[in-house]
Design an enzyme around this catalytic site. Sequence first.
Site, PDB file in Angstrom:
ATOM      1  N   GLY A 126       0.840  -1.194   0.000  1.00 40.17           N
ATOM      2  CA  GLY A 126       0.000   0.000   0.000  1.00 40.17           C
ATOM      3  C   GLY A 126       0.868   1.234   0.000  1.00 40.17           C
ATOM      4  O   GLY A 126       2.067   1.170   0.322  1.00 40.17           O
ATOM      5  N   CYS A 134       5.426  -5.838   1.709  1.00 41.96           N
ATOM      6  CA  CYS A 134       5.649  -4.391   1.632  1.00 41.96           C
ATOM      7  C   CYS A 134       4.976  -3.682   2.808  1.00 41.96           C
ATOM      8  O   CYS A 134       5.371  -3.857   3.954  1.00 41.96           O
ATOM      9  CB  CYS A 134       5.177  -3.878   0.275  1.00 41.96           C
ATOM     10  N   HIS A 152       7.982  -7.231  -3.523  1.00 38.91           N
ATOM     11  CA  HIS A 152       6.713  -7.714  -4.088  1.00 38.91           C
ATOM     12  C   HIS A 152       6.942  -9.049  -4.795  1.00 38.91           C
ATOM     13  O   HIS A 152       7.341  -9.084  -5.963  1.00 38.91           O
ATOM     14  CB  HIS A 152       6.140  -6.689  -5.071  1.00 38.91           C
ATOM     15  N   ASP A 187     -16.700 -16.374 -21.345  1.00 42.70           N
ATOM     16  CA  ASP A 187     -17.227 -16.240 -19.983  1.00 42.70           C
ATOM     17  C   ASP A 187     -18.684 -16.659 -19.887  1.00 42.70           C
ATOM     18  O   ASP A 187     -19.065 -17.470 -19.036  1.00 42.70           O
ATOM     19  CB  ASP A 187     -17.066 -14.799 -19.500  1.00 42.70           C
ATOM     20  N   LYS A 206      -9.597 -15.132 -15.883  1.00 47.22           N
ATOM     21  CA  LYS A 206      -9.875 -15.722 -17.193  1.00 47.22           C
ATOM     22  C   LYS A 206      -9.253 -17.104 -17.357  1.00 47.22           C
ATOM     23  O   LYS A 206      -9.893 -18.016 -17.897  1.00 47.22           O
ATOM     24  CB  LYS A 206      -9.378 -14.786 -18.295  1.00 47.22           C
TER      25      LYS A 206
END
Length: 535
Positions: A61, A88, A176, A235, A390
């Site tokens: 953040g 982080c 990260h 989808d 997806k």
Amino acid sequence: MTETSPDHPRPVLVVDFGAQYAQLIARRVREARIYSEVIAHDATLDEIKAKNPAALILSGGPASVYADDAPSIDDALFALGIPVFGICYGFQKMTAALGGTVENTGTSEFGRTTLTVGGDGGRLHRDLPETQPVWMSHNDSVKAAPEGFTVTASTPGAPVAAFECVAKQMAGVQYHPEVLHSPHGQEVLTRFLYDVAGLKPTWTAANIAESLIADIRAQVGEDGLAICGLSGGVDSAVAGALVQRAIGDRLTCVFVDHGLLRAGEREQVQTDFVAATGARLVTVDAEDIFLGHLAGVSDPEEKRKIIGREFIRSFEGAVGEVVAGGAQGGSDQSAGAQQVDFLVQGTLYPDVVESGGGSGTANIKSHHNVGGLPEDLEFKLVEPLRLLFKDEVRAVGRELGLPEEIVSRQPFPGPGLAIRIVGEVTKDRLELLRKADLIAREELTSAGLDGQIWQCPVVLLADVRSVGVQGDGRTYGHPIVLRPVSSEDAMTADWTRLPYEVLEIISTRITNEVPDVNRVVLDVTSKPPGTIEWE
């Protein structure tokens, strides 16, 4: 030791502190075949406990943990015996809550940074390279780890860049691990899940499908009727197949031909999907209605909302056919007693996030099936894919036996070509774009490039004209934009480096075969800053 269940998986909750990558963290957890969800940092202790999490991951953040308005979390979470991993800002928040020290050391790190692994590397970094690139984005640093934690790595700007306490099932990193720029990040995250938190990789396509089918049955009930809006894309096809598997002939699929489809779209839906699932299909011819409401409209948000509204109206109009069909099919219930209460949609997690439905996310654009729905909606929504990415949807589709022609199809937006025309949508402009789009698809397939690109929107700049020379004469035609992109989940994307020879063939064919087009241009923008679709 905690463990997920295939039928009712306990989630790994990603606590979002306003990170760019909260959804990406959840995706990485799922890549380790463990179910995950994103929750807001201001969720209450009771709300978190109610989800019975298998582990918590605290995201990054932009804030400082010691700022007055810094996003926080109830420190009592750390005493619940739930495995915790900090990233982080989450790493720093975890440090402060457990008695460690966080300071602004005066040394910021942004971007690629060299991590040095100390000692044996602990559970997270053991047997990984002693020095390795990682992706950093921080001003503050952990100066002292909490009592009982072992420091396992450092960087020039972060003396404590990783720590862990296996006994408490807690660990964290300053960098990260979820981004590809940290090449060993996925392995580190997976080691936390398996070796520190003790979780098992049970989130598979088969288990996902089984769980979703059970959820659908519970929501629709034993007598409920549903309709599914098919758009022609992956989808809605997978969502429809799931619901058909769950409730059988109590589902009717409705395909709305709104006149915004690509060439061959209607025929593909009417043959491939029905053949694969056996579902009942009703086709609604609504081109005149949609184009009538879109007349004079150029604003993309207004287009999406109009299309979303008219989709629902089309579904409502199809209810009579659904009920009549049920009666003709020999249903035990009388037609008069039947009522269609449920609408199935192929909404995905990225749709929800971009429409402002994520944890603290901005509304990038209203997806027709999320932000574009009318307030007086008469149906209860069934959205089995709402928390899937997806690639997970494709895996579920294969598990259900859908043909590769449907499962591998490149994404195509529900609003269709309307949002690939920058300007007013008219019948003539749609026909022009349809021809250009078909040429691009034919040549990409012919070159064997379909598997290398995520999506290739073809865009008509209807309100832009440029001077050209065709047939020894001056022309004043429209530009066509090619937008080939590569992506994992549509949350981020990069433009695809297509061979020049293929681009040349596409450009030559379009300018020769499509009237009123005299220029083809290539969009080389990544996402961010640009979205995949232009509107």
